[in-house]
Structure formats: structure tokens, C-alpha cells
Design a protein around this motif. Structure first.
Motif, PDB file in Angstrom:
ATOM      1  N   LEU A 100       0.844  -1.196   0.000  1.00  0.00           N
ATOM      2  CA  LEU A 100       0.000   0.000   0.000  1.00  0.00           C
ATOM      3  C   LEU A 100       0.879   1.246   0.000  1.00  0.00           C
ATOM      4  N   PRO A 101       0.369   2.355  -0.500  1.00  0.00           N
ATOM      5  CA  PRO A 101       1.174   3.586  -0.580  1.00  0.00           C
ATOM      6  C   PRO A 101       1.707   4.063   0.765  1.00  0.00           C
ATOM      7  N   ASP A 102       1.011   3.737   1.858  1.00  0.00           N
ATOM      8  CA  ASP A 102       1.455   4.191   3.174  1.00  0.00           C
ATOM      9  C   ASP A 102       2.439   3.241   3.843  1.00  0.00           C
ATOM     10  N   GLY A 103       2.890   2.203   3.122  1.00  0.00           N
ATOM     11  CA  GLY A 103       3.875   1.267   3.662  1.00  0.00           C
ATOM     12  C   GLY A 103       3.276   0.018   4.293  1.00  0.00           C
ATOM     13  N   LEU A 104       1.966  -0.003   4.507  1.00  0.00           N
ATOM     14  CA  LEU A 104       1.311  -1.195   5.037  1.00  0.00           C
ATOM     15  C   LEU A 104       1.146  -2.224   3.915  1.00  0.00           C
ATOM     16  N   VAL A 105       0.724  -3.426   4.280  1.00  0.00           N
ATOM     17  CA  VAL A 105       0.545  -4.511   3.314  1.00  0.00           C
ATOM     18  C   VAL A 105      -0.893  -5.011   3.388  1.00  0.00           C
ATOM     19  N   LEU A 106      -1.535  -5.096   2.246  1.00  0.00           N
ATOM     20  CA  LEU A 106      -2.871  -5.652   2.122  1.00  0.00           C
ATOM     21  C   LEU A 106      -2.728  -7.108   1.707  1.00  0.00           C
ATOM     22  N   GLU A 107      -3.226  -8.026   2.548  1.00  0.00           N
ATOM     23  CA  GLU A 107      -3.204  -9.449   2.229  1.00  0.00           C
ATOM     24  C   GLU A 107      -4.610  -9.865   1.821  1.00  0.00           C
ATOM     25  N   VAL A 108      -4.759 -10.388   0.608  1.00  0.00           N
ATOM     26  CA  VAL A 108      -6.055 -10.820   0.099  1.00  0.00           C
ATOM     27  C   VAL A 108      -6.009 -12.335  -0.080  1.00  0.00           C
ATOM     28  N   ASN A 109      -7.032 -13.009   0.438  1.00  0.00           N
ATOM     29  CA  ASN A 109      -7.080 -14.473   0.455  1.00  0.00           C
ATOM     30  C   ASN A 109      -8.312 -14.989  -0.271  1.00  0.00           C
ATOM     31  N   HIS A 110      -8.100 -15.984  -1.139  1.00  0.00           N
ATOM     32  CA  HIS A 110      -9.192 -16.692  -1.799  1.00  0.00           C
ATOM     33  C   HIS A 110      -9.220 -18.091  -1.173  1.00  0.00           C
ATOM     34  N   VAL A 111     -10.306 -18.404  -0.478  1.00  0.00           N
ATOM     35  CA  VAL A 111     -10.407 -19.608   0.345  1.00  0.00           C
ATOM     36  C   VAL A 111     -11.325 -20.631  -0.314  1.00  0.00           C
ATOM     37  N   ASP A 112     -10.873 -21.898  -0.323  1.00  0.00           N
ATOM     38  CA  ASP A 112     -11.681 -23.028  -0.809  1.00  0.00           C
ATOM     39  C   ASP A 112     -12.213 -22.801  -2.226  1.00  0.00           C
ATOM     40  N   GLU A 113     -11.335 -22.337  -3.111  1.00  0.00           N
ATOM     41  CA  GLU A 113     -11.729 -22.059  -4.492  1.00  0.00           C
ATOM     42  C   GLU A 113     -12.432 -23.257  -5.117  1.00  0.00           C
ATOM     43  N   GLY A 114     -13.555 -22.989  -5.785  1.00  0.00           N
ATOM     44  CA  GLY A 114     -14.313 -24.020  -6.469  1.00  0.00           C
ATOM     45  C   GLY A 114     -15.314 -24.760  -5.602  1.00  0.00           C
ATOM     46  N   GLN A 115     -15.290 -24.521  -4.289  1.00  0.00           N
ATOM     47  CA  GLN A 115     -16.235 -25.169  -3.374  1.00  0.00           C
ATOM     48  C   GLN A 115     -17.460 -24.267  -3.185  1.00  0.00           C
ATOM     49  N   PRO A 116     -18.603 -24.836  -2.801  1.00  0.00           N
ATOM     50  CA  PRO A 116     -19.789 -24.000  -2.559  1.00  0.00           C
ATOM     51  C   PRO A 116     -19.570 -22.962  -1.454  1.00  0.00           C
ATOM     52  N   THR A 117     -18.606 -23.224  -0.587  1.00  0.00           N
ATOM     53  CA  THR A 117     -18.344 -22.321   0.548  1.00  0.00           C
ATOM     54  C   THR A 117     -17.209 -21.338   0.281  1.00  0.00           C
ATOM     55  N   GLU A 118     -16.680 -21.296  -0.956  1.00  0.00           N
ATOM     56  CA  GLU A 118     -15.528 -20.432  -1.224  1.00  0.00           C
ATOM     57  C   GLU A 118     -15.847 -18.976  -0.901  1.00  0.00           C
ATOM     58  N   PHE A 119     -14.823 -18.248  -0.482  1.00  0.00           N
ATOM     59  CA  PHE A 119     -14.993 -16.828  -0.193  1.00  0.00           C
ATOM     60  C   PHE A 119     -13.648 -16.125  -0.259  1.00  0.00           C
ATOM     61  N   TRP A 120     -13.701 -14.802  -0.173  1.00  0.00           N
ATOM     62  CA  TRP A 120     -12.526 -13.934  -0.227  1.00  0.00           C
ATOM     63  C   TRP A 120     -12.516 -13.057   1.022  1.00  0.00           C
ATOM     64  N   TYR A 121     -11.333 -12.813   1.546  1.00  0.00           N
ATOM     65  CA  TYR A 121     -11.205 -11.829   2.617  1.00  0.00           C
ATOM     66  C   TYR A 121      -9.859 -11.133   2.508  1.00  0.00           C
ATOM     67  N   ALA A 122      -9.779  -9.967   3.122  1.00  0.00           N
ATOM     68  CA  ALA A 122      -8.552  -9.177   3.110  1.00  0.00           C
ATOM     69  C   ALA A 122      -8.213  -8.772   4.540  1.00  0.00           C
ATOM     70  N   GLU A 123      -6.918  -8.623   4.793  1.00  0.00           N
ATOM     71  CA  GLU A 123      -6.432  -8.200   6.113  1.00  0.00           C
ATOM     72  C   GLU A 123      -5.304  -7.196   5.943  1.00  0.00           C
ATOM     73  N   VAL A 124      -5.181  -6.320   6.920  1.00  0.00           N
ATOM     74  CA  VAL A 124      -4.036  -5.429   7.030  1.00  0.00           C
ATOM     75  C   VAL A 124      -3.553  -5.524   8.469  1.00  0.00           C
ATOM     76  N   GLU A 125      -2.237  -5.755   8.635  1.00  0.00           N
ATOM     77  CA  GLU A 125      -1.634  -5.778   9.965  1.00  0.00           C
ATOM     78  C   GLU A 125      -1.010  -4.415  10.256  1.00  0.00           C
ATOM     79  N   TYR A 126      -1.040  -4.050  11.529  1.00  0.00           N
ATOM     80  CA  TYR A 126      -0.585  -2.723  11.967  1.00  0.00           C
ATOM     81  C   TYR A 126       0.409  -2.861  13.111  1.00  0.00           C
ATOM     82  N   PRO A 127       1.258  -1.863  13.287  1.00  0.00           N
ATOM     83  CA  PRO A 127       2.203  -1.897  14.406  1.00  0.00           C
ATOM     84  C   PRO A 127       1.551  -1.576  15.757  1.00  0.00           C
ATOM     85  N   THR A 128       0.443  -0.816  15.747  1.00  0.00           N
ATOM     86  CA  THR A 128      -0.214  -0.449  17.008  1.00  0.00           C
ATOM     87  C   THR A 128      -1.730  -0.519  16.860  1.00  0.00           C
ATOM     88  N   VAL A 129      -2.407  -0.677  17.974  1.00  0.00           N
ATOM     89  CA  VAL A 129      -3.869  -0.673  17.996  1.00  0.00           C
ATOM     90  C   VAL A 129      -4.394   0.686  17.540  1.00  0.00           C
TER      91      VAL A 129
END
Length: 167
Positions: A100-129
Motif C-alpha cells: 500500500l502507498p502508506d507502507g502497510l501490506v494488504l493481504e487478500v485471500n481466496h479460500v476453498d476455491e471451487g467449493q460451494p463455501t468459497e470466499f474472499w477476505y482481506a487483512e491489514v496488519e498494523y504496528p499499534t492498535v
């Protein structure tokens, strides 16, 4: 300590309507749970075009910040835990990490591809709350993409997905 926010998303953040985000890395993963409360998980992480790591992970707590301990294990121990302890199909997922432009990292996950329950989610980790609470996806032109914030919502963890789909 792991401090991260999580969003439900649709697809990779690429193409028309998205800012140009440099792809940092891509992993093909498989993960399974020995325990969900507390979390004890194994994960195989195969870096595209590179190494494969095997990780044993312990997590406690929930929500925005929680304790996390990760340790590398060898392939033989991973396979023993997979077949003799877990004995259920592991969850496959593809993870792409974008800078990301601010130095953070966007992690995007594709879970159980091809299954009826497949889905996508994204996470960003931070140094502080404080930084996690203050971060606005609009600052990276991702407000529409990251509009469904599920951080800390019951039933949104991968462990809960494991319970719903594997137990």
C-alpha cells in the motif's frame, strides 16, 4: 502480538476501478486446526516460484489484537499432524500481498476455491492498535473494496470457518 483488521471482499484488488498496487508476493497455502479455542493451527505456505514453509501457530484472544506465536516445523511433523491428528481435508487458499502507498501490506485471500463455501477476505496488519483504529481504506483509494469490515465479529475467523466446514 498480532494487530489486524479484516474485511470480506470480492476478488483481487486489480483491474479497472482499483489503484495500481504492487504485488509483493503470492502463496498457495493449506491450513488445518488441531484446536480452535485456543487456536492451534498448522499451515503449509508455498511461495510462488520459491520455498515452501511449514508453520505451527498458536493464537489466543480475539478481535483487533491477540497473542500469536508462530514457529517453523519440518515437513515430516507437518504431515504427521495433518494425517494423524487432524485427519480432515485442510483448507486451501491463495494469498496475494500488495504494498500500500502508506507502507502497510494488504493481504487478500481466496479460500476453498471451487467449493460451494468459497470466499474472499482481506487483512491489514498494523504496528499499534491506535494505528489500526485510525487507518482509513479511503487513504489508499480502497474504500469501496474494503467496505465490509468484519474485524472482531463472531464467526468471521478462519477457525470458525474450519468448524463450519470440516467438523
Amino acid at each position: 502480538m498480532e494487530i489486524e483488521r479484516k474485511w470480506m471482499v470480492n476478488g483481487w484488488p486489480e483491474g479497472e476501478g482499483f489503484p495500481a498496487l504492487p504485488l509483493k508476493e503470492e502463496f498457495a497455502m493449506r491450513q488445518g486446526y488441531i484446536s480452535v479455542h485456543p487456536t492451534v493451527r498448522i499451515r503449509e505456505e508455498a511461495l510462488r516460484g520459491g520455498r515452501t514453509d511449514y508453520i505451527l501457530c498458536f493464537k489466543s484472544g480475539g478481535g483487533l489484537a491477540r497473542e500469536e506465536i508462530e514457529r517453523p516445523i519440518d515437513k515430516a511433523l507437518f504431515e504427521d499432524l495433518e494425517t494423524k491428528i487432524i485427519a480432515k481435508p485442510l483448507i486451501p487458499k491463495i494469498r496475494r500481498s500488495y504494498l500500500l502507498p502508506d507502507g502497510l501490506v494488504l493481504e487478500v485471500n481466496h479460500v476453498d476455491e471451487g467449493q460451494p463455501t468459497e470466499f474472499w477476505y482481506a487483512e491489514v496488519e498494523y504496528p499499534t492498535v491506535e494505528q489500526a483504529r485510525a487507518w482509513d481504506p479511503a487513504s489508499c483509494q480502497l474504500a469501496a473494496y474494503l467496505s465490509d469490515d468484519v474485524t472482531g465479529q463472531p464467526g468471521q475467523s478462519m477457525g470458525e470457518y474450519w468448524v463450519k466446514t470440516r467438523l
